[in-house]
Enzyme design. Structure first.
Site, PDB file in Angstrom:
ATOM      1  N   GLU A  44       0.926  -1.270   0.023  1.00  0.00           N
ATOM      2  CA  GLU A  44      -0.025  -0.084  -0.044  1.00  0.00           C
ATOM      3  C   GLU A  44       0.776   1.244   0.025  1.00  0.00           C
ATOM      4  OE1 GLU A  44      -0.119   1.789   2.968  1.00  0.00           O
ATOM      5  OE2 GLU A  44      -0.493   0.755   4.483  1.00  0.00           O
ATOM      6  N   ARG A  69       0.761  -2.363  12.102  1.00  0.00           N
ATOM      7  CA  ARG A  69      -0.362  -3.535  11.440  1.00  0.00           C
ATOM      8  C   ARG A  69      -0.359  -2.892  10.050  1.00  0.00           C
ATOM      9  NH1 ARG A  69      -0.669  -8.168  13.941  1.00  0.00           N
ATOM     10  NH2 ARG A  69      -1.994  -8.952  12.355  1.00  0.00           N
ATOM     11  N   CYS A  74       7.750  -1.527  -1.994  1.00  0.00           N
ATOM     12  CA  CYS A  74       8.931  -2.428  -2.270  1.00  0.00           C
ATOM     13  C   CYS A  74       9.827  -2.188  -1.252  1.00  0.00           C
ATOM     14  CB  CYS A  74       9.289  -2.578  -3.580  1.00  0.00           C
ATOM     15  SG  CYS A  74      10.132  -1.151  -4.259  1.00  0.00           S
ATOM     16  N   HIS A 114      12.646  -0.423  -8.234  1.00  0.00           N
ATOM     17  CA  HIS A 114      12.030  -1.315  -7.417  1.00  0.00           C
ATOM     18  C   HIS A 114      12.958  -2.430  -6.860  1.00  0.00           C
ATOM     19  CE1 HIS A 114       9.354  -4.778  -6.258  1.00  0.00           C
ATOM     20  NE2 HIS A 114      10.170  -5.631  -7.175  1.00  0.00           N
ATOM     21  N   ASP A 129      10.576 -11.725  -3.747  1.00  0.00           N
ATOM     22  CA  ASP A 129       9.971 -10.427  -3.854  1.00  0.00           C
ATOM     23  C   ASP A 129       8.802 -10.384  -3.179  1.00  0.00           C
ATOM     24  OD1 ASP A 129       9.224  -8.064  -4.616  1.00  0.00           O
ATOM     25  OD2 ASP A 129       9.715  -8.474  -6.844  1.00  0.00           O
TER      26      ASP A 129
END
Length: 278
Positions: A44, A69, A74, A114, A129
């Protein structure tokens, strides 16, 4: 297990992802942790849309993804996973990739933004990943074979490229490029610049659309603004647009996020953006 310089609370992490099995540096452990991670910790970008930026220091990542939580993208997800694997005793290197997903074939090259991981198990390199959103592999992929590799969800293949290795996924009957992976190992400091770019640059799509994803054994769940897509391992797919109230419910119940009152404006913008493109 070895002690990492950036200590990770393995017990807290295992509780977060629901893992209560062995933690030896084996391929089976890697597979179980990767599957449980993507099922428990959603991808997110809410903090970017809230104007908070992304702090990728170990303390901040642990406080957010484990303690609060929350989810992350990435540089948070794979940095956390890397430290977990290192603490268990795996040999892990951080890598950088140039994202190709959803880019036109004639588009100019994108910067490497990334983060992915190379994990060596018994002398063999595996691509791990947990931070590629709705297309993150649910299992490690062998980096030294060219045959297709099936997972519970998509089938993947890893092939040589000019930059290193090209990762593709079989989607809707066609091979879709996900990213081009450089094999040059990266230091933690090497992620500071691409993280800053991804979180702040005006051209970064993370600044303009809500992106949330979670993958369980039953389905992949993905939000793009206020459109929820659900894709099962059998290939069945549904999409629906959500209102603000529905969006809050889905974020809480489907993605397991602790929805806060301060998110309301971001969710309203996501619903408006979806309606404009409908």
């Amino acid at each position: 297990m070895k002690e990492s310089c950036d200590a990770i609370d393995l017990a807290a992490y295992c509780a977060r992802i629901g893992h209560d099995g062995e933690l030896g540096p084996t391929l089976e452990t890697l597979r179980r942790l990767q599957a449980r991670h993507v099922a428990a910790i959603p991808f997110e970008n809410l903090d970017i849309l809230l104007g908070r930026g992304i702090d990728i220091s170990p303390r901040a990542v642990d406080a957010k993804l484990i303690g609060a939580r929350r989810g992350g993208y990435c540089f948070e997800q794979n940095a956390l996973f890397k430290r977990v694997l290192e603490a268990i005793g795996f040999q892990v290197e951080g890598l950088l990739a140039r994202v190709l997903w959803m880019a036109p074939s004639d588009a100019p090259p994108r910067p490497r933004t990334h983060m992915a991981l190379r994990v060596v198990v018994e002398g063999r390199p595996w691509l791990a990943d947990v931070g590629f959103g709705g297309n993150a592999p649910v299992a490690p992929l062998a980096m030294d074979v060219r045959e297709v590799q099936a997972t519970r969800h998509e089938t993947y293949r890893v092939t040589p490229s000019e930059e290193g290795l090209l990762l593709q996924a079989r989607l809707d009957g066609e091979w879709a490029p996900l990213y081009d992976l450089s094999l040059q190992p990266q230091l933690p400091v090497d992620y500071e610049l691409p993280n800053w770019y991804t979180a702040t640059h005006p051209s970064s799509h993370f600044r303009h659309q809500l992106s949330v994803a979670r993958t369980t054994p039953e389905a992949r769940y993905a939000l793009r603004n206020a459109r929820l897509t659900v894709r099962t391992p059998a290939g069945e797919q549904t999409r629906r647009e959500l209102g603000v109230g529905e969006l809050e419910t889905v974020l809480r119940e489907t993605f397991g996020l602790p929805v806060a009152e301060g998110w309301r404006a971001v969710l309203e913008r996501a619903v408006a953006a979806e309606r404009e493109t409908a």
